[in-house]
Design a protein around this motif. Structure first.
Motif, PDB file in Angstrom:
ATOM      1  N   GLU A 506       0.827  -1.207   0.000  1.00 56.39           N
ATOM      2  CA  GLU A 506       0.000   0.000   0.000  1.00 56.39           C
ATOM      3  C   GLU A 506       0.857   1.251   0.000  1.00 56.39           C
ATOM      4  OE1 GLU A 506      -2.596  -0.540   3.335  1.00 56.39           O
ATOM      5  OE2 GLU A 506      -3.931  -1.921   2.262  1.00 56.39           O
ATOM      6  N   LYS A 507       2.010   1.221   0.734  1.00 51.66           N
ATOM      7  CA  LYS A 507       2.900   2.375   0.703  1.00 51.66           C
ATOM      8  C   LYS A 507       3.505   2.576  -0.682  1.00 51.66           C
ATOM      9  CE  LYS A 507       4.358   2.991   5.494  1.00 51.66           C
ATOM     10  NZ  LYS A 507       4.118   4.463   5.504  1.00 51.66           N
ATOM     11  N   ASN A 508       3.544   1.526  -1.467  1.00 57.91           N
ATOM     12  CA  ASN A 508       4.069   1.616  -2.831  1.00 57.91           C
ATOM     13  C   ASN A 508       2.945   1.794  -3.857  1.00 57.91           C
ATOM     14  OD1 ASN A 508       7.268   0.760  -3.139  1.00 57.91           O
ATOM     15  ND2 ASN A 508       6.354   0.065  -1.226  1.00 57.91           N
ATOM     16  N   ALA A 509       1.798   2.281  -3.385  1.00 58.77           N
ATOM     17  CA  ALA A 509       0.652   2.601  -4.255  1.00 58.77           C
ATOM     18  C   ALA A 509       0.143   1.376  -4.997  1.00 58.77           C
ATOM     19  CB  ALA A 509       1.004   3.709  -5.237  1.00 58.77           C
TER      20      ALA A 509
END
Length: 534
Positions: A506-509
Motif C-alpha cells: 500500500e505504501k508503494n501505491a
C-alpha cells in the motif's frame, strides 16, 4: 285598447318631444287620436302588468306584460273575476273588499301601493307589488292595477339578509371603513364585543385608533398597494387594542368593495392570540429540547471519548499482550535450542567434531531465527514512506526465488514475461514484501510439497505479480482475517508477515489480494503501477 275604458283625466298627459336643433320641450298632444295611440303604446310596452277591472272585480283589460307575468292568454282573462290571479286567503276576501268599498266608500288599498301575493296559471304563487287607482269614465267606475314581480327582489333581499346575519353573528371581527376618511362605517357584533365599543362609538374611530402599532401615515403607507390597485388584497399580522387598553394579536385580511355606492375597505380579522401563544410555547419547548439535546450530545461525546481512550488503552495492552506472547513464543523456542546446544558444548567430554559442528550450526540457525523476529518487529514499528522509483522487478524476483531455502519436495517455477515493464516502487521495501510471500508459500507446502510459482500479467496501466503455491489452502473463515496483524494459522509465527507485506504494498501505491481453495493451494497477487503509464 277600448277608448271608453280609459279615464278622461289620463288623456290630459303631456308628451315630451325632442328637437335636435334646440332643447327638450314639452308639448301637449291636443289630437285625441294621437293621445290614444300614445297611451296604447305606453300600455302595451310597459314592463309591469296593467289590469283594469269594474266595480264587481271583472277584468276589463290586460296588457301583454300581464300575460307574460301570470301565464294566461288575454282571452282567458277578459271577463273573469280578478280573483283568478290570487291565491287564498286573498281570493276569498277580495269580493268583500269591493263590497265594503261600495257601501262605505272607505279606501283600504286604493291609491296605496302594497305587497301582496299573486298566483300564476300553473298555481305557483309569487310576491308582487300592487298599486291600485280608481278611474271614473262617465258614470262607470273602473279600477286600474299596476303589478310588479318582486320575486327577484325578495330572493336578493333574503340572501342579503341571510348574509348580513351571518356576517353580524360571526365571531371574527368584520370592519367596513371609508377609503378616504378611514372612519368605520359598519362593524359586526364580533368586532364590537371584542373591542368593547358600541357601533356609535366605533363610527367616530378609524383602524388607527385600535392599532397601537400604527400611526395614520404608517397605516396609509401599509395599505397603499391596495388603494392603488397593485394588489387585490392584503394580509398582515398586527395587534388590536380594546377600549380598556388590553391588546391582542390579530391577522388582517383586507380588500376593497362597494357599500352604498361608495368605495370602502372590508377587513376580516382573526384573533390569533391563542395561536401565537401556542406557537411561542412550541418554539420555547423546541429551543429547550435543542439545548437539552446539545447538552446530552456533549455529555455523551465526552463519555464516548473517555470510553474510546479506555478502549485504546485496553487495545494497546491487548496488542502488547499478543505481541509479547508472540515474541515470547518465537524467541523462547530458539533460545531453548541455543541453551541446549550451549549446555552440550559446555558439558560434553571430548565431543566429536561432527557433534560440535552440529550444535554450532543449530545455535547459528536459532540466532538467525531470533534476528528475523526482531527484524520483523522493527519493520512493523519503523516502516518508512516509500521512495518510489522506476524498477525492473524481473531480475530481482529471479534472484529472490533462487535465494529462498526450499526443501527438496518443493519445485520453484519462474514464469515471467520476457519484456516486463518497469514499475514504480521502493526496491528495498518491495523485496521484503515478495520475500514474505515466497516464505509464506514455502511454509504452506512444508508437509506435502508442491510447486511454488511466481508469474506476472501485464495490464494497460499496471503489472500484476502472482505468487502461487499448491499447498493446503486457506479456509473461508481464515480468509477474512489472513491479512490482519497478529493473525496466523501457523503453529509457529506471530502473524506479522502478511500484514507487513500489505503495508509495504500500500505504501508503494499497490494492491494486495489473495485467492485460495482449501486443499488445492493459494495465490497472492500484488498490483503495481507501470512506469510508462505516468
Amino acid at each position: 285598447m277600448d277608448q271608453a275604458r280609459l279615464p278622461s283625466k289620463i288623456w290630459r298627459v303631456k308628451i315630451f318631444s325632442y328637437n335636435p336643433d334646440s332643447t327638450l320641450v314639452s308639448e301637449p298632444l291636443d289630437d285625441p287620436r294621437q293621445r290614444v295611440k300614445t297611451l296604447e303604446a305606453i300600455h302595451d310596452e310597459a314592463v309591469d302588468a296593467i289590469i283594469t277591472i269594474d266595480n264587481r272585480g271583472i277584468i276589463a283589460s290586460v296588457n301583454p306584460a300581464t300575460e307574460t307575468l301570470f301565464g294566461f292568454e288575454e282571452s282567458e282573462l277578459l271577463g273573469q273575476n280578478i280573483k283568478i290571479l290570487m291565491p287564498n286567503p286573498y281570493r276569498e276576501a277580495h269580493d268583500g273588499y269591493l263590497e265594503n268599498y261600495r257601501k262605505s266608500g272607505k279606501r283600504q288599498i286604493i291609491g296605496i301601493g302594497r305587497e301582496v301575493v299573486g298566483q300564476r296559471k300553473n298555481g305557483v304563487t309569487f310576491p308582487i307589488h300592487l298599486a291600485v287607482s280608481e278611474i271614473q269614465i262617465g258614470d262607470q267606475t273602473l279600477f286600474a292595477g299596476v303589478i310588479r314581480d318582486l320575486s327577484a327582489f325578495k330572493s336578493l333581499e333574503k340572501a342579503t339578509t341571510s348574509l348580513g346575519r351571518i356576517i353580524e353573528d360571526s365571531v371574527n371581527e368584520i370592519f367596513i371603513f371609508d377609503t378616504e376618511s378611514l372612519k368605520f362605517v359598519l362593524v359586526n357584533n364580533g368586532g364590537r364585543e371584542n373591542l368593547q365599543y358600541t357601533l356609535d362609538e366605533l363610527k367616530e374611530l378609524t383602524p388607527v385608533d385600535i392599532k397601537p402599532d400604527f400611526t395614520e401615515p404608517k397605516f396609509r403607507e401599509a395599505i397603499e398597494p391596495l388603494r392603488s390597485g397593485n394588489v387585490a388584497h392584503l394580509n398582515f399580522e398586527t395587534r388590536h387594542q380594546r377600549k380598556d387598553g388590553s391588546v391582542y394579536d390579530v391577522e388582517v385580511h383586507l380588500h376593497t368593495s362597494t357599500h352604498q355606492e361608495k368605495e370602502v375597505y372590508v377587513a376580516f380579522i382573526l384573533d390569533v392570540t391563542q395561536r401565537n401563544k401556542a406557537e411561542r410555547a412550541i418554539q420555547k419547548q423546541r429551543e429547550q429540547m435543542q439545548a437539552d439535546l446539545e447538552a446530552l450530545v456533549e455529555t455523551r461525546t465526552a463519555e464516548l471519548r473517555a470510553t474510546q481512550a479506555e478502549l485504546v488503552q485496553a487495545e494497546k495492552f491487548s496488542t502488547l499482550g499478543k505481541v509479547s506472547g508472540g515474541i515470547a513464543h518465537e524467541i523462547r523456542n530458539p533460545l531453548n535450542a541455543v541453551k541446549t546446544s550451549a549446555y552440550y558444548l559446555l558439558n560434553a567430554k571430548n565431543p566429536s567434531a561432527e557433534k560440535t559442528k552440529e550444535h554450532l550450526e543449530r545455535i547459528d540457525r536459532q540466532v538467525t531465527m531470533i534476528d528475523n523476529v526482531v527484524t520483523a518487529l522493527s519493520d512493523v514499528a519503523k516502516l518508512p514512506d516509500a521512495n518510489l522509483d522506476s524498477v525492473d522487478l524481473g531480475p530481482i524476483l529471479r534472484r529472490l526465488v533462487a535465494m529462498v531455502e526450499l526443501p527438496e519436495n518443493i519445485e520453484p517455477i519462474v514464469d515471467l514475461p520476457e519484456h516486463l515493464p518497469d514499475v514504480q516502487v521502493d526496491e528495498n521495501q518491495i523485496v521484503i514484501a515478495f520475500k514474505n510471500l515466497l516464505r509464506n508459500a514455502r511454509d504452506a507446502m512444508a508437509d506435502r510439497g508442491g510447486k511454488l510459482t511466481i508469474s506476472a500479467t501485464i495490464e494497460q496501466d499496471a503489472v500484476v505479480f502472482h505468487v502461487n503455491d499448491t499447498g493446503c489452502g486457506i479456509s473461508p473463515e481464515d480468509m477474512q482475517k489472513i491479512l490482519e496483524p497478529l493473525y496466523t494459522t501457523k503453529a509457529r509465527g506471530m502473524g506479522l508477515g502478511l500484514s507487513i507485506t500489505r503495508a509495504i504494498v500500500e505504501k508503494n501505491a499497490g494492491e494486495l489480494s489473495v485467492a485460495s481453495e482449501p486443499g488445492k493451494g493459494s495465490q497472492f497477487s500484488i498490483l503495481l503501477g507501470r512506469k510508462d503509464t505516468e
